[in-house]
Every structure is written in C-alpha cells, then in structure tokens.
Design a protein around this motif. Structure first.
Motif, short mmCIF file in Angstrom:
data_model
loop_
_atom_site.label_atom_id
_atom_site.label_comp_id
_atom_site.label_asym_id
_atom_site.label_seq_id
_atom_site.Cartn_x
_atom_site.Cartn_y
_atom_site.Cartn_z
N THR A 120 0.79 -1.08 -0.04
CA THR A 120 0.07 0.05 -0.21
C THR A 120 0.92 1.23 -0.16
OG1 THR A 120 -0.11 0.03 2.45
CG2 THR A 120 -1.92 -1.00 0.95
N VAL A 121 0.44 2.38 -0.78
CA VAL A 121 1.28 3.45 -0.93
C VAL A 121 0.31 4.71 -0.79
CG1 VAL A 121 2.86 2.40 -2.43
CG2 VAL A 121 0.98 3.42 -3.37
N PRO A 122 0.70 5.81 -0.54
CA PRO A 122 -0.02 7.11 -0.61
C PRO A 122 -0.50 7.17 -2.00
CG PRO A 122 2.32 7.45 0.30
CD PRO A 122 2.06 6.10 -0.46
N ALA A 123 -1.81 7.80 -2.00
CA ALA A 123 -2.35 8.06 -3.44
C ALA A 123 -1.82 9.17 -3.93
CB ALA A 123 -3.87 8.30 -2.93
N THR A 124 -1.53 10.37 -3.03
CA THR A 124 -0.72 11.54 -3.65
C THR A 124 0.34 11.89 -2.52
OG1 THR A 124 -2.44 13.01 -2.52
CG2 THR A 124 -3.04 12.14 -4.55
N ALA A 125 1.22 12.82 -3.30
CA ALA A 125 2.15 13.36 -2.41
C ALA A 125 2.59 14.55 -3.08
CB ALA A 125 3.64 12.43 -2.46
N ASP A 126 2.85 15.71 -2.11
CA ASP A 126 3.21 16.87 -2.54
C ASP A 126 4.55 17.49 -1.99
OD1 ASP A 126 3.58 19.73 -3.06
OD2 ASP A 126 1.32 20.36 -2.61
N LEU A 127 5.49 17.47 -2.74
CA LEU A 127 6.82 17.71 -2.20
C LEU A 127 7.22 19.18 -1.74
CD1 LEU A 127 8.99 15.13 -4.44
CD2 LEU A 127 7.95 14.88 -2.08
N GLY A 128 6.24 20.08 -2.40
CA GLY A 128 6.57 21.43 -2.15
C GLY A 128 6.85 22.41 -3.14
N THR A 129 7.63 23.34 -3.01
CA THR A 129 8.09 24.19 -4.05
C THR A 129 9.69 24.53 -3.89
OG1 THR A 129 7.93 26.28 -2.56
CG2 THR A 129 6.00 25.66 -4.04
N GLY A 130 10.39 24.57 -5.17
CA GLY A 130 11.68 24.66 -5.27
C GLY A 130 12.01 25.91 -6.33
N SER A 131 13.34 25.73 -6.54
CA SER A 131 13.67 26.64 -7.64
C SER A 131 14.87 25.96 -8.71
CB SER A 131 14.63 27.68 -7.10
OG SER A 131 14.11 28.54 -5.96
N PRO A 132 14.68 26.61 -10.04
CA PRO A 132 15.84 25.74 -10.92
C PRO A 132 17.16 25.70 -10.25
CG PRO A 132 14.35 27.35 -11.86
CD PRO A 132 13.97 27.51 -10.39
N GLY A 133 17.57 24.63 -10.59
CA GLY A 133 19.01 24.37 -10.20
C GLY A 133 19.37 23.94 -8.69
N ALA A 134 18.26 23.87 -7.90
CA ALA A 134 18.51 23.58 -6.55
C ALA A 134 17.53 22.34 -6.28
CB ALA A 134 17.90 24.49 -5.58
N PRO A 135 18.17 21.47 -5.44
CA PRO A 135 17.32 20.34 -4.99
C PRO A 135 16.24 20.32 -4.33
CG PRO A 135 19.59 20.13 -3.76
CD PRO A 135 19.50 21.44 -4.80
N LEU A 136 14.99 19.83 -4.52
CA LEU A 136 14.03 19.82 -3.93
C LEU A 136 13.77 18.24 -3.08
CD1 LEU A 136 11.13 21.15 -3.01
CD2 LEU A 136 10.59 20.54 -5.29
N ASP A 137 13.62 18.25 -2.04
CA ASP A 137 13.01 16.88 -1.31
C ASP A 137 11.99 16.83 -0.25
OD1 ASP A 137 14.07 17.38 1.35
OD2 ASP A 137 16.00 17.64 0.48
N GLY A 138 11.55 15.89 -0.32
CA GLY A 138 10.33 15.70 0.73
C GLY A 138 9.92 14.24 1.06
N PRO A 139 9.28 13.96 1.88
CA PRO A 139 8.74 12.63 2.37
C PRO A 139 7.49 12.20 1.26
CG PRO A 139 8.01 13.96 4.06
CD PRO A 139 8.87 14.82 3.15
N LEU A 140 7.53 10.95 0.71
CA LEU A 140 6.68 10.38 -0.13
C LEU A 140 5.45 10.14 0.63
CD1 LEU A 140 5.87 9.95 -3.09
CD2 LEU A 140 6.59 7.49 -2.60
N GLY A 141 5.45 9.55 1.94
CA GLY A 141 4.65 8.96 2.72
C GLY A 141 4.70 7.59 3.01
N ALA A 142 3.92 6.98 3.99
CA ALA A 142 4.19 5.63 4.45
C ALA A 142 3.98 4.63 3.17
CB ALA A 142 3.14 5.50 5.69
N VAL A 143 4.67 3.58 3.26
CA VAL A 143 4.73 2.55 2.22
C VAL A 143 4.84 1.36 3.16
CG1 VAL A 143 5.83 1.30 0.33
CG2 VAL A 143 5.88 4.07 0.49
N THR A 144 3.76 0.53 2.87
CA THR A 144 3.56 -0.79 3.64
C THR A 144 3.29 -1.93 2.79
OG1 THR A 144 2.53 0.34 5.44
CG2 THR A 144 2.37 -1.95 5.49
N VAL A 145 4.42 -3.01 3.03
CA VAL A 145 4.25 -4.24 2.51
C VAL A 145 3.54 -5.49 3.62
CG1 VAL A 145 5.51 -6.42 1.74
CG2 VAL A 145 6.20 -3.86 1.03
#
Length: 184
Positions: free
Chosen positions: A46-71
């Motif tokens: 099971t995985v999250p239906a959606t995820a929003d990583l937020g905002t970023g700028s060109p040339g800069a890394p953008l990171d964020g959690p995807l949400g809980a993944v369960t096997v």
C-alpha cells in the motif's frame, strides 16, 4: 351397543391423548455437516495516493517525504522473503507545447529505515540514508526494501524521501508524475 361404542370412542381418545402427550424419544446420535474455507494469503503493498513535495527553484534540489509505504505478507510461508522495488515516470508541467519535463533519472529515492515491522526475519532498507539515494528510472527498478528469512506473516512500513535535482533550465509550473512501488 351404545355404551360399548361410547366406551370404545372414549378409549380411543384416551390413547390418542396419551400418544400426543408422551415425551419425544431422542436419537442415540446426530450428525452435523460442517464446512469452512481457507483462503490463500497474499503479498500486498500500500502506498500514498498522492504526495506534494512543495516548491523549489531551478538548479536547486527539492526533497520531501513520499508518505508511508507498507508491505503486508499474509502468505504464511516457510520462506517469507520478498523484495519491494520502485520506478518513476517522467514528470511534466501541464502547460507549454511541448510540456516541460523532469526525467526520472533526475529524481533520487531513499527508503530510510523501517518505521514499523512485524514478524520474523531480516528487514533491510534499500537506502538507509540520504547519502545512499539512488536515481529512479522508468525501466530498471530500484530496490526499496527487502525481507529475507523468517516464516509466517510479516509487515514492514517505511517513509521514503524523494530528491528532485531540478535542472537549471526548468520552467516554472507544477510538475506531475507517478512513482510506482511493486513487491514480489
């Protein structure tokens, strides 16, 4: 003759009442047909239906959690091993002709440690730390998590992080793509 007839009718009525009022005789044994069903266990993710990583700028890394993944492994196997993998599609903006894209190879994935596990065996993250992050691909899956050994049912949950290495020439807009987890 009338008296005999009356007596006979009275006797017959008494016998009939006696038969109706006598207790039922129980059988010495009884049988009940019983059924039940055993369902084959499954291996699910099971995985999250959606995820929003937020905002970023060109040339800069953008990171964020995807949400809980369960096997969830309900196979009750003698060898309860499994491997979860992950791929991604191209991420695109909704506008422009052609639409702007960010390739899966520009998006890295790291699973991090398990946030919860049940069952026996060894649970191993594909990438324990951000230093081990791997680029996603639409063709070659990245190992997200594994379970080896153990018997019976088990579960594992983790909260992976995506790192988008935004190219310098990226256009402004909302980019959308799909990250797919699989387990086998």
């Amino acid at each position: 003759m009338r008296t005999t007839r009356t007596l006979l009718l009275g006797a017959a009525a008494t016998v009939a009442l006696g038969l109706l009022a006598s207790p039922a005789v129980a059988a010495p044994s009884g049988e009940t047909d019983v059924t039940f069903e055993i369902l084959a266990g499954t291996l699910d993710i099971t995985v999250p239906a959606t995820a929003d990583l937020g905002t970023g700028s060109p040339g800069a890394p953008l990171d964020g959690p995807l949400g809980a993944v369960t096997v969830t492994d309900g196979r009750a196997s003698d060898d309860a091993s499994w491997e979860a993998t992950v791929t991604a599609t191209v991420f695109q903006t909704g506008g422009g002709t052609p639409p702007e894209t960010i390739l899966p190879s520009e998006i890295e994935y790291w699973s991090g440690p398990a946030t919860a596990t049940t069952g026996t065996g060894t649970f191993t993250p594909g990438q324990l730390t951000s230093a081990e992050a791997e680029p996603l691909d639409s063709v070659t899956p990245v190992v997200a998590f594994t379970h080896t050994g153990g018997t019976g049912n088990n579960t594992a949950t983790w909260n992976p992080t995506l790192v988008v290495n935004v190219p310098l020439d990226s256009q402004a807009g909302v980019y959308t793509g799909t990250v797919t987890h699989s387990v086998a």
